[in-house]
Design an enzyme around this catalytic site. Structure first.
Site, PDB file in Angstrom:
ATOM      1  N   ASP A 260       0.597  33.001  15.859  1.00 34.52           N
ATOM      2  CA  ASP A 260       0.774  33.770  14.625  1.00 34.52           C
ATOM      3  C   ASP A 260       1.829  34.850  14.843  1.00 34.52           C
ATOM      4  OD1 ASP A 260       0.043  34.467  11.905  1.00 34.52           O
ATOM      5  OD2 ASP A 260      -0.793  36.305  12.764  1.00 34.52           O
ATOM      6  N   HIS A 297       2.848  35.647  11.225  1.00 31.38           N
ATOM      7  CA  HIS A 297       2.113  36.919  11.332  1.00 31.38           C
ATOM      8  C   HIS A 297       1.266  37.162  10.076  1.00 31.38           C
ATOM      9  CE1 HIS A 297       2.264  40.901  13.729  1.00 31.38           C
ATOM     10  NE2 HIS A 297       1.122  40.813  13.077  1.00 31.38           N
TER      11      HIS A 297
END
Ligand code: NAD
Length: 333
Positions: A260, A297
């Site tokens: 991520d 993210h």
């Protein structure tokens, strides 16, 4: 207080305005979509505080500029603070506050999502069925039960994650510089990093990025891991030496990788770059592996987390304005 908010996205504005309107004494929020950097710091002139996010530049140069404008508070609307030069901030008398806990569940659940997606090849199955291809070759997964899952960093997020995978019947091992006794009592086995590398089927990173954890996943640690190990990173990109991970994926030592966060994400994430050519060759190579899943993210990105982030960020600013430091979540070096 007048607050310059950098790296603003439409969703930030919605949640921050909503939380601000609920305050008895709202702040004056000035939204800027640009990232905070030496080139944009001027936009904070006339404000008392600056509010920034994970990929803003808050180094010594920028902090000096902000101090010259009379800025006394950096209110981070995130948990991590590796982007801030804390020593420089302290020297300049700038207080740095963060959101220590908003929703550890949001990030832990995303980490679990990456594991299940990779294990069952859901990312590939999704496209196959849409192509009228119902074959199963290449989609073989494994049961989670009885697998050894390693958690590095058993703070707020790591603890939630550890309990979730324990609930799936996994054996959970962990490494932390400050082990949690309650978690150990709940059956999570703390061990050395050497033991962790050699035993884990899945490794999930939940520690902060700092000088000790930078490139924790490197050629040496990868060499000690099990053949076909799965690595999940929802912590910070710099925890993984990306070039070493690519070598591990090519040799098949690493069987799966879910990310991520990415070392050089500052140039990519949170923006729509679909009309541009990808210039980052390392990232481009990562995208070629069928056993790598990358999200930009977004582990924190739930309604509950954004509500809490907005509330706590504004509360930090209010407490600072009222001189009530004890109620703030201050980051010190
Ligand atoms: P936390 O402070 O509650 O927990 C961090 C844990 O890491 C602590 O228990 C600490 O003792 C441990 N630790 C510190 N140094 C270590 C080391 N050298 N080796 C092993 N463990 C070490 O933090 P948290 O709220 O659980 O968040 C963890 C990290 O997750 C943050 O630092 C941040 O970088 C990342 N994060 C990512 C997202 C996302 O959207 N992807 C969102 C929030 C947080």
């Amino acid at each position: 207080m007048k607050v310059a908010i950098f790296s603003t996205k439409a969703y930030d504005k919605v949640f921050l305005v909503q939380a601000n309107n609920a305050l008895s004494q709202p702040h004056q929020l000035i939204f800027h979509d640009v990232k905070l950097s030496a080139a944009s710091a001027l936009l904070a002139q006339g404000c008392g505080a600056v509010c920034c996010f994970v990929n803003d530049t808050v180094d010594a140069t920028v902090l000096q500029q902000l101090a010259d404008f009379g800025i006394k508070l950096i209110a981070l609307r995130c948990a991590g603070f590796n982007q801030v030069d804390l020593v420089a901030a302290k020297k300049l008398g700038i207080v740095v506050a963060r959101v220590a806990e908003y929703s550890p569940h949001a990030v832990a659940e995303h980490a679990l999502g990456l594991i299940l997606m990779l294990n069952r090849n859901l990312h590939r199955a999704y496209h196959r069925v849409r192509e009228n291809d119902y074959s199963l070759n290449g989609l073989l997964g494994f049961d989670m039960v009885n697998k050894t899952v390693a958690v590095i960093g058993t703070g707020k997020i790591g603890q939630v994650f550890a309990k979730m995978v324990q609930g799936l019947g996994c054996k959970v091992i962990a490494y932390d510089t400050q082990p949690d006794h309650a978690l150990a009592a709940a059956g999570i086995h703390y061990c050395s990093l050497a033991e962790l590398w050699s035993q884990a089927d899945i490794i999930s990173l939940h520690c902060p990025l700092n000088s000790q954890t930078h490139h924790l996943i490197n050629p040496d640690s990868i060499a000690q891991m099990k053949q076909g190990v799965m690595i999940i990173n929802t912590g910070r990109g710099g925890l993984i030496d990306t070039r070493a991970a690519i070598a591990g994926l090519k040799s098949q030592k690493i069987g799966y990788m879910g990310l991520d966060v990415y070392e050089e994400e500052g140039n990519l994430f949170f923006e729509d770059k679909s009309n541009q050519l990808l210039q980052d060759d390392v990232f481009a190579r990562l995208l070629t592996f069928p056993n790598v899943v990358i999200t930009g993210h977004q582990a924190f990105f739930t309604r509950e987390a954004l509500t809490a982030i907005a509330d706590i960020t504004l509360a930090n600013i209010t407490h600072f304005e009222c001189g009530d430091r004890a109620k703030m979540v201050v980051v010190d070096c």
